[in-house]
Design a protein around this motif. Sequence first.
Motif, PDB file in Angstrom:
ATOM      1  N   PRO A 185      43.866  48.434  32.588  1.00  0.00           N
ATOM      2  CA  PRO A 185      42.744  47.632  33.091  1.00  0.00           C
ATOM      3  C   PRO A 185      41.430  48.028  32.419  1.00  0.00           C
ATOM      4  O   PRO A 185      41.196  49.190  32.099  1.00  0.00           O
ATOM      5  N   THR A 186      40.591  47.066  32.220  1.00  0.00           N
ATOM      6  CA  THR A 186      39.275  47.311  31.631  1.00  0.00           C
ATOM      7  C   THR A 186      38.287  47.708  32.724  1.00  0.00           C
ATOM      8  O   THR A 186      38.583  47.668  33.921  1.00  0.00           O
ATOM      9  N   ASP A 213      37.734  44.827  35.003  1.00  0.00           N
ATOM     10  CA  ASP A 213      38.824  44.622  35.957  1.00  0.00           C
ATOM     11  C   ASP A 213      38.684  45.567  37.157  1.00  0.00           C
ATOM     12  O   ASP A 213      38.857  45.161  38.307  1.00  0.00           O
ATOM     13  N   LEU A 218      46.588  47.935  39.019  1.00  0.00           N
ATOM     14  CA  LEU A 218      46.286  46.890  38.043  1.00  0.00           C
ATOM     15  C   LEU A 218      47.144  47.014  36.794  1.00  0.00           C
ATOM     16  O   LEU A 218      47.464  46.004  36.152  1.00  0.00           O
ATOM     17  N   THR A 220      35.743  44.532  39.398  1.00  0.00           N
ATOM     18  CA  THR A 220      36.043  43.357  40.224  1.00  0.00           C
ATOM     19  C   THR A 220      36.972  43.717  41.376  1.00  0.00           C
ATOM     20  O   THR A 220      36.794  43.251  42.510  1.00  0.00           O
ATOM     21  N   LEU A 263      48.880  43.699  35.731  1.00  0.00           N
ATOM     22  CA  LEU A 263      48.456  43.036  34.501  1.00  0.00           C
ATOM     23  C   LEU A 263      49.329  43.383  33.305  1.00  0.00           C
ATOM     24  O   LEU A 263      49.201  42.757  32.242  1.00  0.00           O
TER      25      LEU A 263
END
Length: 315
Positions: free
Chosen positions: A195-196, A199, A187, A202, A191
Amino acid sequence: MTTTRTTGTTRTTTKTAPRSPARTKPPGTEAVRAPDRPDPPVRPAGAPPAIAGLPPVPDPRTVSCADARELSARLFVLLRAAEEGTAEYSYLRNLLVELNVSLVKHAAQRFRGVREPMDDIVQVGVIGLIKAINRFDPDREVQFASFALPTIIGEMKRFFRDTGWSVRVPRRLQELRLDLARTSDDLTQLLDREPTTADLATALDISEAEVAEGRRAANGFTARSLDIVFDDNEVGNRLTRSLGRSDPSFEQIELLSALKPLIAGLGERDRLILSLRYMDELTQAEIGERIGVSQMQVSRLLTRILTTLRTGLEA
């Protein structure tokens, strides 16, 4: 023949039986010496009585990689023909292990940076090599090295997963930690940012609470000494300095918050005496001159006021 021996007053007589005449062999019946025969070959230690079709096996430590592959292919055919549990089967499998132990050492070099001893890693890899030998099918057109390496490396990774953690956590969390690490790297590239938690949740189809649990579990993989210096630019900057500790200022804040209603409940003269003594820092004599009392009376008033406040705090 009779021999008489006299010793003191005792006479001892010893008779010797007559010897039988020497036997003579008839002419032509002399023993004929058997012709010299070559000594039987000496079997290597641990070899079975006989294995049909067994090729000459040199010292496995002196065999090149190409010769080891060719010899292993022939031994695998014999191994599949042997009955499992017999001496022939064990001997052939041991030969295959000795010929291919270089694969284990090659795979162990990938884990040079870990804290586990290299001898332990090699021993675990040999277990994976034995499993690969037991499952290998020589009829398939696959090189044994290509088939065995994933099994050997997988056995080593399983060893690190089960014993390499400083704090033992459930296997589910160990696997979740690996999934979080891989997904976080993917990610980050996708991105172009970190990533959070949402994220990651998900992408892995799990809840954010499970992501947080996996991150907490990752902290148990390695342990660091509290005396380690983590900043070389500052002498004596140890890890203990970065740990949280109790701040005495918090206790003072709590006491002041508790004192406010108690001071508000005092009389006007008592509040004035406290202000002159602890804010203006006047002496008892100076306070007495201000309010028109003696120093002795100021001392008694201060004692009474402080006792009232102390009793209120303890309550």
